[in-house]
Design a protein around this motif. Structure first.
Motif, PDB file in Angstrom:
ATOM      1  N   ILE A 263      -1.912  10.943  -8.616  1.00 16.09           N
ATOM      2  CA  ILE A 263      -2.221   9.530  -8.369  1.00 16.09           C
ATOM      3  C   ILE A 263      -1.435   8.994  -7.176  1.00 16.09           C
ATOM      4  CG2 ILE A 263      -2.005   7.188  -9.319  1.00 16.09           C
ATOM      5  CD1 ILE A 263      -2.626   8.393 -12.073  1.00 16.09           C
ATOM      6  N   THR A 264      -0.147   9.344  -7.105  1.00 19.43           N
ATOM      7  CA  THR A 264       0.675   8.850  -5.998  1.00 19.43           C
ATOM      8  C   THR A 264       0.220   9.432  -4.663  1.00 19.43           C
ATOM      9  OG1 THR A 264       2.294  10.595  -6.477  1.00 19.43           O
ATOM     10  CG2 THR A 264       2.728   8.407  -7.367  1.00 19.43           C
ATOM     11  N   ASN A 265      -0.283  10.666  -4.672  1.00 17.71           N
ATOM     12  CA  ASN A 265      -0.784  11.251  -3.431  1.00 17.71           C
ATOM     13  C   ASN A 265      -2.110  10.629  -3.021  1.00 17.71           C
ATOM     14  OD1 ASN A 265       0.714  13.766  -2.183  1.00 17.71           O
ATOM     15  ND2 ASN A 265       1.061  13.859  -4.390  1.00 17.71           N
ATOM     16  N   VAL A 266      -2.952  10.306  -4.003  1.00 16.34           N
ATOM     17  CA  VAL A 266      -4.222   9.640  -3.699  1.00 16.34           C
ATOM     18  C   VAL A 266      -3.969   8.246  -3.146  1.00 16.34           C
ATOM     19  CG1 VAL A 266      -6.324   8.669  -4.714  1.00 16.34           C
ATOM     20  CG2 VAL A 266      -5.560  10.967  -5.368  1.00 16.34           C
ATOM     21  N   ALA A 267      -2.985   7.546  -3.733  1.00 18.65           N
ATOM     22  CA  ALA A 267      -2.661   6.180  -3.298  1.00 18.65           C
ATOM     23  C   ALA A 267      -1.535   6.176  -2.273  1.00 18.65           C
ATOM     24  CB  ALA A 267      -2.271   5.336  -4.511  1.00 18.65           C
ATOM     25  N   ARG A 268      -1.459   7.232  -1.474  1.00 19.45           N
ATOM     26  CA  ARG A 268      -0.363   7.424  -0.521  1.00 19.45           C
ATOM     27  C   ARG A 268      -0.182   6.230   0.417  1.00 19.45           C
ATOM     28  NH1 ARG A 268       2.215  12.002   1.603  1.00 19.45           N
ATOM     29  NH2 ARG A 268       0.997  13.308   0.194  1.00 19.45           N
ATOM     30  N   LYS A 269      -1.293   5.624   0.837  1.00 19.23           N
ATOM     31  CA  LYS A 269      -1.218   4.524   1.810  1.00 19.23           C
ATOM     32  C   LYS A 269      -0.701   3.225   1.196  1.00 19.23           C
ATOM     33  CE  LYS A 269      -4.949   6.374   4.704  1.00 19.23           C
ATOM     34  NZ  LYS A 269      -6.290   6.120   5.281  1.00 19.23           N
ATOM     35  N   ARG A 270      -0.705   3.122  -0.118  1.00 15.74           N
ATOM     36  CA  ARG A 270      -0.295   1.891  -0.792  1.00 15.74           C
ATOM     37  C   ARG A 270       1.135   1.928  -1.296  1.00 15.74           C
ATOM     38  NH1 ARG A 270      -5.698   0.952  -4.578  1.00 15.74           N
ATOM     39  NH2 ARG A 270      -7.244   1.067  -2.882  1.00 15.74           N
ATOM     40  N   ILE A 271       1.780   3.053  -1.232  1.00 16.76           N
ATOM     41  CA  ILE A 271       3.148   3.184  -1.736  1.00 16.76           C
ATOM     42  C   ILE A 271       4.032   3.778  -0.650  1.00 16.76           C
ATOM     43  CG2 ILE A 271       2.420   3.459  -4.141  1.00 16.76           C
ATOM     44  CD1 ILE A 271       2.780   6.445  -3.823  1.00 16.76           C
ATOM     45  N   PRO A 272       5.357   3.594  -0.755  1.00 15.46           N
ATOM     46  CA  PRO A 272       6.265   4.176   0.245  1.00 15.46           C
ATOM     47  C   PRO A 272       6.087   5.692   0.325  1.00 15.46           C
ATOM     48  CG  PRO A 272       7.426   2.613  -1.142  1.00 15.46           C
ATOM     49  CD  PRO A 272       6.074   2.786  -1.750  1.00 15.46           C
ATOM     50  N   PRO A 273       6.122   6.275   1.526  1.00 17.80           N
ATOM     51  CA  PRO A 273       5.897   7.725   1.676  1.00 17.80           C
ATOM     52  C   PRO A 273       6.937   8.588   0.990  1.00 17.80           C
ATOM     53  CG  PRO A 273       6.721   6.757   3.725  1.00 17.80           C
ATOM     54  CD  PRO A 273       6.397   5.617   2.806  1.00 17.80           C
ATOM     55  N   ASP A 274       8.119   8.009   0.694  1.00 14.78           N
ATOM     56  CA  ASP A 274       9.173   8.794   0.054  1.00 14.78           C
ATOM     57  C   ASP A 274       8.897   9.051  -1.429  1.00 14.78           C
ATOM     58  OD1 ASP A 274      10.794   8.966   2.366  1.00 14.78           O
ATOM     59  OD2 ASP A 274      11.442   6.906   2.046  1.00 14.78           O
ATOM     60  N   VAL A 275       8.058   8.221  -2.052  1.00 14.09           N
ATOM     61  CA  VAL A 275       7.793   8.358  -3.490  1.00 14.09           C
ATOM     62  C   VAL A 275       7.078   9.681  -3.805  1.00 14.09           C
ATOM     63  CG1 VAL A 275       6.574   7.380  -5.472  1.00 14.09           C
ATOM     64  CG2 VAL A 275       7.827   5.877  -3.904  1.00 14.09           C
ATOM     65  N   PRO A 276       5.957  10.017  -3.127  1.00  9.29           N
ATOM     66  CA  PRO A 276       5.329  11.317  -3.413  1.00  9.29           C
ATOM     67  C   PRO A 276       6.246  12.495  -3.130  1.00  9.29           C
ATOM     68  CG  PRO A 276       3.841   9.910  -2.155  1.00  9.29           C
ATOM     69  CD  PRO A 276       5.177   9.244  -2.145  1.00  9.29           C
ATOM     70  N   ILE A 277       7.099  12.387  -2.107  1.00 10.63           N
ATOM     71  CA  ILE A 277       8.030  13.473  -1.780  1.00 10.63           C
ATOM     72  C   ILE A 277       9.003  13.705  -2.939  1.00 10.63           C
ATOM     73  CG2 ILE A 277       9.885  14.205  -0.230  1.00 10.63           C
ATOM     74  CD1 ILE A 277       8.505  12.639   1.999  1.00 10.63           C
TER      75      ILE A 277
END
Length: 314
Positions: A263-277
């Protein structure tokens, strides 16, 4: 080591990681809990493997499958976490092409190997509860050996094309990976070639393998639940469910973390890039640390085996 810019015709020989681009100042603080989780995962899985190896009472198919899961966890941890800690502690950000694509292959294939192992373990519990009289004739050491070969071969063959496709791309957009690990998406976006097929193949392969495993696990537990509800002997249903409890908890935990990561990778543009990492790193740490602990707590035979092992050492 200077980065290769878009205009440079030079052939790249390595990538450079930029972990948490927006929060590099607190990487040293993050390294402490990550290193503790890494040591916990290594120690817990090593203890479980040694216990199963030394305790004759645990030389059964169910525990051999658990050993396979522990081995997969150890390999996943060793493939990802030491490099992440080396970046945090010593600023060793460079990684060679071959090492990067090897890490990519191991992360992709071993993730689905774990999922496939959970599926085989669900089938083991299904036979144990729904066909108890036939369990010893179906779930044998020979079955476990064939299941292990299937787990490794299926997932390795399906995901071997992913690093091969990425390695054949032409990288002209720099060599800076804005990640701590060599994910296919992070690496392939540096290419100036069309990466549609590359991304589509990984998506289809991943969803096919993980989806089929999840469907079979759901079917297994549906039949298990139906069989348990038909048991009328007092306490028998609870005893039957307790044998599946630890396995079900781990599957739920594995699936939940994987779902959050997707989900975080799909919504990558809406959340800080550090979160999926961060979630990607934790996905290679938390399940390996939790798997042996949950089984050690929930399974009486393993708990007793660990206690006997500790008494020998002390």
């Amino acid at each position: 080591m200077a980065s290769v810019h878009n205009s440079s015709p030079a052939v790249l020989s390595e990538f450079l990681f930029i972990c948490f681009p927006g929060f590099q100042s607190w990487q040293h603080w993050l390294s402490l809990p990550l290193s503790l989780l890494f040591l916990l995962a290594m120690a817990a899985n090593a203890t479980l493997l040694i216990t199963i190896r030394l305790e004759a009472s645990l030389h059964e198919p169910m525990y051999y499958l658990l050993s396979l899961l522990s081995l997969l966890d150890i390999v996943l941890c060793l493939t990802v976490i030491p490099k992440v800690l080396a970046i945090f502690w010593f600023d060793l950000r460079a990684i060679s092409f071959s090492a990067c694509f090897l890490q990519m292959f191991v992360m992709n294939s071993f993730l689905t190997m774990e999922s496939c192992t959970f599926m085989v373990m669900a089938y083991d519990r299904y036979v144990a509860i729904c066909h108890p009289l036939r369990y010893l004739s179906i779930i044998t050491n020979h079955f476990v050996a064939k299941a292990a070969i299937f787990v490794i071969a299926r997932n390795a063959l399906f995901f071997l094309p992913v690093p091969i496709l990425s390695a054949q791309l032409h990288y002209c957009a720099g060599n800076i990976i804005k990640n701590c690990i060599c994910t296919n998406l992070s690496v392939s976006t540096l290419s100036c070639d069309d990466i549609t097929f590359n991304r589509l193949y990984q998506l289809v392969a991943g969803w096919t393998l993980l989806g089929s495993d999840l469907i079979l696990i759901i079917f297994s537990y549906t039949f298990i639940l139906r069989a348990v509800l038909r048991i009328k002997a007092e306490g028998a249903a609870a005893k039957a469910l307790s044998t599946c409890g630890s396995h079900f908890i781990l599957i739920l935990f594995f699936s939940t973390i994987l779902l959050v990561l997707i989900i975080t990778n799909v919504a990558r543009k809406r959340i800080p890039p550090d979160v999926p990492i961060l979630l990607n790193i934790l996905h290679h740490l938390i399940p390996p640390a939790m798997n042996p602990i949950v089984y050690g707590i929930k399974t009486k035979e393993i708990k007793q085996g660990i206690q006997r092992l500790l008494r020998r050492l002390l």
